[in-house]
Design a protein around this motif. Structure first.
Motif, mmCIF file in Angstrom:
data_model
loop_
_atom_site.group_PDB
_atom_site.id
_atom_site.type_symbol
_atom_site.label_atom_id
_atom_site.label_comp_id
_atom_site.label_asym_id
_atom_site.label_seq_id
_atom_site.Cartn_x
_atom_site.Cartn_y
_atom_site.Cartn_z
ATOM 1 N N SER A 55 0.842 -1.206 0.000
ATOM 2 C CA SER A 55 0.000 0.000 0.000
ATOM 3 C C SER A 55 0.876 1.254 0.000
ATOM 4 O O SER A 55 2.082 1.178 0.277
ATOM 5 N N ARG A 58 2.552 1.621 3.249
ATOM 6 C CA ARG A 58 3.776 0.822 3.443
ATOM 7 C C ARG A 58 4.961 1.488 2.752
ATOM 8 O O ARG A 58 6.057 1.542 3.288
ATOM 9 N N ASP A 131 5.222 -0.724 13.845
ATOM 10 C CA ASP A 131 3.956 -0.698 13.096
ATOM 11 C C ASP A 131 2.929 -1.723 13.580
ATOM 12 O O ASP A 131 1.796 -1.377 13.837
ATOM 13 N N HIS A 150 -3.777 0.429 17.065
ATOM 14 C CA HIS A 150 -4.796 0.035 16.089
ATOM 15 C C HIS A 150 -6.167 -0.180 16.713
ATOM 16 O O HIS A 150 -7.183 -0.033 16.043
ATOM 17 N N PRO A 189 -3.202 -5.055 12.978
ATOM 18 C CA PRO A 189 -4.156 -3.987 12.649
ATOM 19 C C PRO A 189 -5.526 -4.535 12.266
ATOM 20 O O PRO A 189 -6.558 -3.928 12.567
ATOM 21 N N PHE A 217 -5.633 -5.838 2.801
ATOM 22 C CA PHE A 217 -5.010 -4.507 2.708
ATOM 23 C C PHE A 217 -4.640 -4.135 1.272
ATOM 24 O O PHE A 217 -3.830 -3.233 1.052
ATOM 25 N N HIS A 243 -10.609 -1.266 6.515
ATOM 26 C CA HIS A 243 -9.431 -1.176 7.381
ATOM 27 C C HIS A 243 -8.235 -0.461 6.766
ATOM 28 O O HIS A 243 -7.245 -0.257 7.459
ATOM 29 N N CYS A 292 -3.539 6.941 10.462
ATOM 30 C CA CYS A 292 -2.564 5.972 10.971
ATOM 31 C C CYS A 292 -1.253 6.394 10.326
ATOM 32 O O CYS A 292 -1.102 6.303 9.105
HETATM 33 O O1 GYE Z 1 -3.021 0.422 7.561
HETATM 34 C C1 GYE Z 1 -2.074 -0.622 5.685
HETATM 35 C C2 GYE Z 1 -0.821 -1.358 5.518
HETATM 36 O O2 GYE Z 1 0.156 -2.156 9.361
HETATM 37 C C3 GYE Z 1 -0.861 -0.130 9.940
HETATM 38 O O3 GYE Z 1 -0.607 -1.993 6.765
HETATM 39 C C4 GYE Z 1 -0.319 -0.956 8.860
HETATM 40 C C5 GYE Z 1 -1.280 -1.255 7.736
HETATM 41 C C6 GYE Z 1 -1.844 -0.045 7.048
HETATM 42 O O4 GYE Z 1 -0.743 -2.112 4.432
HETATM 43 O O5 GYE Z 1 -2.347 0.305 4.701
#
Ligand code: GYE
Length: 338
Positions: A55, A58, A131, A150, A189, A217, A243, A292
């Protein structure tokens, strides 16, 4: 570590980086330069097992770590676990073998870390969890955790929805029906964002959660899950609680392809706070974004330095985070950087 040993360590770590999948290293490509092995520096050596690159959150997190390491004069060896716990365990083992000063890891799931953390402890190498958290009997197997809370993020999402419910119930409907897109199964999370939200929503009889499905995710899976949800619950979904922003963006695409107006026909609650989600919030296509922050690099480097130099440090620390909603004035909000 002596200078000769350090040089040797860097040669070996560079080779390991080439072997381990997706390793980026501190010698990240810069304009006008070619890809390099980690640069030798006089300071600490940190081995960082990143869980993947699923993401924008990340990617922002990895960039924050690399930037902060450079600023602190720390040599950072990054290994990308490509969403696989076994890759992360292999990376941590190689960091132990080459005796880095500190290991940092973002655990993809909560369970299954005991053996490798025992090995790090036996080798006397401090381990910082970043994280995400793990589920472990002996909490002495890691040195510290730094990252978001979280559970609180789930609570914030629920609190926004309870406020919004007053408006939604005004049209005389009996229930507010929620579809939930959850993150990677078994990840902290996912577990805590689910729990924080459900602890408030499940005992409030205005709400009914139709279904919780995992979109891992990922934007692509967010799309796929939303397609299935719309087929299964046509015209029934009032709220989407997702999420993370990546899955939300995929789900919104599907809604719009189906003539549904996100933010109006379906209330959208998302977590992360990527620029793309904030832009949609400003346009009224998302209603609430729980922040976050992935910008943990500086705090992680500070923590590593404190641990190694024997100074006091907090065993658990969370960044300050807010919740952006349709009720806020967001005109002065700084660019998010991820
Ligand atoms: O929300 C998501 C990522 O671990 C908080 O991991 C993280 C999460 C985050 O891929 O977008």
């Amino acid at each position: 570590m002596r200078r000769v040993e350090r040089s040797l360590l860097f040669c070996i770590l560079a080779a390991v980086c080439l072997l381990l999948s997706g390793c980026t290293g501190a010698g990240k490509k810069e304009e006008g330069s070619t890809e390099q092995a980690p640069q030798e520096q006089a300071g600490l050596v940190i081995g960082f097992s990143q869980l993947g690159s699923e993401s924008a959150w990340r990617l922002g997190n990895t960039a924050s770590m690399e930037r902060a390491a450079k600023e602190h004069g720390i040599s950072l060896v990054v290994d990308n676990g490509m969403q696989k716990q076994e890759n992360q365990i292999a990376a941590i083992r190689s960091f132990i073998a080459y005796r880095v000063d500190v290991i940092v890891f973002a655990p993809i799931v909560e369970d299954g870390w005991t053996n490798v953390l025992q090995e790090a402890k036996d080798a006397g190498i401090p381990v910082i969890m970043m994280d995400r958290v793990i589920n472990i009997k002996d909490s002495d197997l890691y040195t510290a955790y730094i990252g978001p809370d979280h559970y609180l993020e789930g609570v914030k999402a629920a609190k926004y929805l309870q406020k919004k419910a007053e408006e939604l119930m005004a049209d005389g409907r009996e229930k507010i029906r929620i579809a939930e897109l959850s993150g990677t199964e078994g990840s902290s999370p996912m577990i805590s964002r689910y729990q924080g939200f459900h602890d408030l929503i499940d005992r409030d009889d205005r709400f009914e959660v139709l279904e919780t499905v995992s979109g891992d995710f990922l934007r692509s899976k967010g799309r796929e899950c939303m397609q299935n949800l719309l087929k299964k619950y046509p015209d029934q979904i009032d709220v989407l609680y997702s999420h993370n922003d990546a899955m939300t963006l995929g789900a919104i695409e599907v809604m719009e392809e189906n003539g549904i107006r996100p933010g109006e026909d379906i209330v959208i609650i998302s977590v992360d706070g990527e620029q793309a989600a904030i832009d949609l919030l400003k346009e009224g296509r998302i209603n609430c974004v729980v922040e976050c922050s992935p910008m943990l690099g500086d705090a992680v480097m500070d923590l590593a330095e404190r641990i190694v130099s024997g100074k006091d440090y907090s065993r658990v620390s969370h960044p300050d985070e807010v919740c952006f909603t349709e009720y806020d004035d967001l005109s002065g909000l700084e660019p998010r950087g991820y």
